[in-house]
Write a protein that holds these residues in place. Structure first.
Motif, PDB file in Angstrom:
ATOM      1  N   UNK A 237      42.722  52.589  38.744  1.00 43.41           N
ATOM      2  CA  UNK A 237      42.104  52.489  37.428  1.00 43.41           C
ATOM      3  C   UNK A 237      41.669  51.062  37.133  1.00 43.41           C
ATOM      4  N   UNK A 238      42.534  50.087  37.447  1.00 42.58           N
ATOM      5  CA  UNK A 238      42.196  48.696  37.188  1.00 42.58           C
ATOM      6  C   UNK A 238      40.990  48.255  38.006  1.00 42.58           C
ATOM      7  N   UNK A 239      40.875  48.766  39.227  1.00 38.74           N
ATOM      8  CA  UNK A 239      39.791  48.370  40.106  1.00 38.74           C
ATOM      9  C   UNK A 239      38.460  48.956  39.668  1.00 38.74           C
ATOM     10  N   UNK A 240      38.466  50.175  39.140  1.00 38.89           N
ATOM     11  CA  UNK A 240      37.225  50.885  38.872  1.00 38.89           C
ATOM     12  C   UNK A 240      36.801  50.889  37.415  1.00 38.89           C
ATOM     13  N   UNK A 241      37.750  50.675  36.500  1.00 41.37           N
ATOM     14  CA  UNK A 241      37.432  50.825  35.084  1.00 41.37           C
ATOM     15  C   UNK A 241      36.571  49.690  34.560  1.00 41.37           C
ATOM     16  N   UNK A 242      36.838  48.466  35.004  1.00 44.14           N
ATOM     17  CA  UNK A 242      36.092  47.308  34.519  1.00 44.14           C
ATOM     18  C   UNK A 242      35.404  46.627  35.705  1.00 44.14           C
ATOM     19  N   UNK A 243      34.102  46.757  35.776  1.00 36.99           N
ATOM     20  CA  UNK A 243      33.370  46.255  36.937  1.00 36.99           C
ATOM     21  C   UNK A 243      33.347  44.735  37.009  1.00 36.99           C
ATOM     22  N   UNK A 244      33.565  44.061  35.869  1.00 39.17           N
ATOM     23  CA  UNK A 244      33.497  42.595  35.864  1.00 39.17           C
ATOM     24  C   UNK A 244      34.866  41.943  35.932  1.00 39.17           C
ATOM     25  N   UNK A 245      35.924  42.727  36.054  1.00 40.93           N
ATOM     26  CA  UNK A 245      37.277  42.182  35.969  1.00 40.93           C
ATOM     27  C   UNK A 245      37.849  41.874  37.347  1.00 40.93           C
ATOM     28  N   UNK A 246      38.466  40.698  37.451  1.00 41.85           N
ATOM     29  CA  UNK A 246      39.236  40.329  38.634  1.00 41.85           C
ATOM     30  C   UNK A 246      40.703  40.530  38.304  1.00 41.85           C
ATOM     31  N   UNK A 247      41.418  41.251  39.160  1.00 41.98           N
ATOM     32  CA  UNK A 247      42.846  41.483  38.950  1.00 41.98           C
ATOM     33  C   UNK A 247      43.604  40.709  40.014  1.00 41.98           C
ATOM     34  N   UNK A 248      44.434  39.761  39.586  1.00 44.09           N
ATOM     35  CA  UNK A 248      45.209  38.925  40.499  1.00 44.09           C
ATOM     36  C   UNK A 248      46.676  39.321  40.406  1.00 44.09           C
ATOM     37  N   UNK A 249      47.272  39.617  41.547  1.00 48.67           N
ATOM     38  CA  UNK A 249      48.677  39.999  41.621  1.00 48.67           C
ATOM     39  C   UNK A 249      49.476  38.843  42.203  1.00 48.67           C
ATOM     40  N   UNK A 250      50.406  38.302  41.412  1.00 51.54           N
ATOM     41  CA  UNK A 250      51.356  37.327  41.952  1.00 51.54           C
ATOM     42  C   UNK A 250      52.439  38.129  42.659  1.00 51.54           C
ATOM     43  N   UNK A 251      52.385  38.141  43.974  1.00 50.76           N
ATOM     44  CA  UNK A 251      53.203  39.043  44.785  1.00 50.76           C
ATOM     45  C   UNK A 251      54.495  38.384  45.247  1.00 50.76           C
TER      46      UNK A 251
END
Length: 342
Positions: free
Chosen positions: A257-271
């Motif tokens: 959902x996070x990847x496809x819902x907002x086309x302009x959004x970068x999601x960064x995971x502190x792993x």
């Protein structure tokens, strides 16, 4: 209905006094007029709490120094039955009042070496401009090869202490200065969360609470900042089955959902670190791009090779050399970007 309102409703039913009330009153029934007075006083207390001019302290920026990971671990290891200063109901009420918004302490962040949008041009900001540019190209299909889910970027390292959280935050802050992109920074190091400590905000529900279903409304868990294009998702409470949660269908659905819902959004995971936990390799399988932070003069080649062996070689894997003192141009100190694999 809140816990307090439920208690009031139960109190008004005949014969529904709580055991504590029975004990305090010698098991005598509470007269109706006393109940009415009690209800009135409780409602006045609620109204007074909700009408406070300043937001409750649970999500206010604390000017004190951030809690160290050791202190965080010590606090998390305390008995769950130990009485806490604020009840869960009070915390949820505070979240609703505060609206999950915070004002970042820019002076403190700059003093910690962080990129901030209001700072003058600096060496650290230039370094992260170099690091973010190829990642942004891959995120939006402008790179040499098509990267699936390229806007999902995981930042990790071989071992703890090599600078992954520092790089996660700086990368997010740098991308948040872009005109065309928004950033969601997720603290996915659920065993040792550090993002909230860097931003000097108190912890609350987050990613783990969403995955367990305790807080199914993701929008209530997101923390908006006064940087308009930067949003945070804390790790949330610790859980003994964190690896299984990150590998769960709920996590896959969330990432999709996070990847496809907002086309302009970068999601960064502190792993989490790759060699310290199993969560990192599980999380890596869901990502489009992976950034591995390597600490100069500390991370060994063998450790780096072992960490990279846990990743899918078909992924877009990138290396950042952190804490390097080797000269680069006129005055270089900090990070160096390179690619590995694709």
């Amino acid at each position: 209905m809140s816990t307090i309102e439920k208690a009031i409703e139960q109190m008004e039913r005949p014969g529904s006094a709580t055991p504590e009330a029975d004990s305090a009153a010698g098991k005598a029934e509470t007269p109706m007029e006393n109940r009415a007075e009690l209800r009135s006083s409780i409602q006045q207390a609620i109204e007074k709490f909700e009408n406070q001019s300043s937001p409750p302290p649970i999500h206010a920026v604390n000017k004190a120094e951030p809690a160290s990971p050791q202190n965080e671990r010590a606090a998390s290891s305390s008995s769950p039955n130990r009485e806490q200063p604020r009840t869960v109901a009070a915390q949820e009420t505070a979240l609703a009042v505060s609206g999950r918004e915070i004002k970042l302490d820019m002076l403190r962040l700059r003093a910690s070496g962080m990129v901030t949008p209001d700072a003058a041009r600096s060496q650290i900001s230039e370094e992260f401009r170099m690091i973010k540019r190829p990642l942004l190209k891959n995120a939006f299909g402008q790179g040499a090869a098509l990267v699936e889910n390229g806007n999902l970027i995981m930042v990790t390292s071989a071992f703890p202490g090599e600078g992954k959280t520092f790089n996660s935050i700086n990368l997010a802050m740098s991308i948040a200065t872009e005109f065309d992109n928004t950033v969601l920074l997720i603290d996915a190091d659920v065993a040792r969360p550090a993002v909230t400590a860097y931003f000097n905000i108190e912890t609350g529900p987050g990613l783990v609470d969403y995955l367990t279903g305790d807080h199914p409304d993701l929008s209530q868990l997101l923390i908006r900042t006064d940087i308009p294009k930067l949003t945070l998702l804390p790790a949330g409470r610790r859980h003994q089955h964190s690896t299984e949660l990150l590998a769960s269908e709920n996590m896959r659905n969330l990432v999709r959902e996070l990847s496809q819902r907002y086309s302009d959004r970068i999601i960064i995971f502190d792993s989490p670190p790759l060699l310290a936990t199993t969560e990192a390799s599980v999380l890596a399988s869901l990502m489009g791009q992976i950034v591995v932070v390597v600490e100069s003069e500390k991370t060994t080649q063998d450790a780096l090779k072992e960490a990279l062996s846990l990743l899918d070689a078909n992924k877009s894997i990138n290396l950042v050399l952190n804490k390097s003192r080797q000269p680069f141009g006129a005055d270089y100190y900090g990070a160096y970007y390179g690619s590995y694999g694709q």
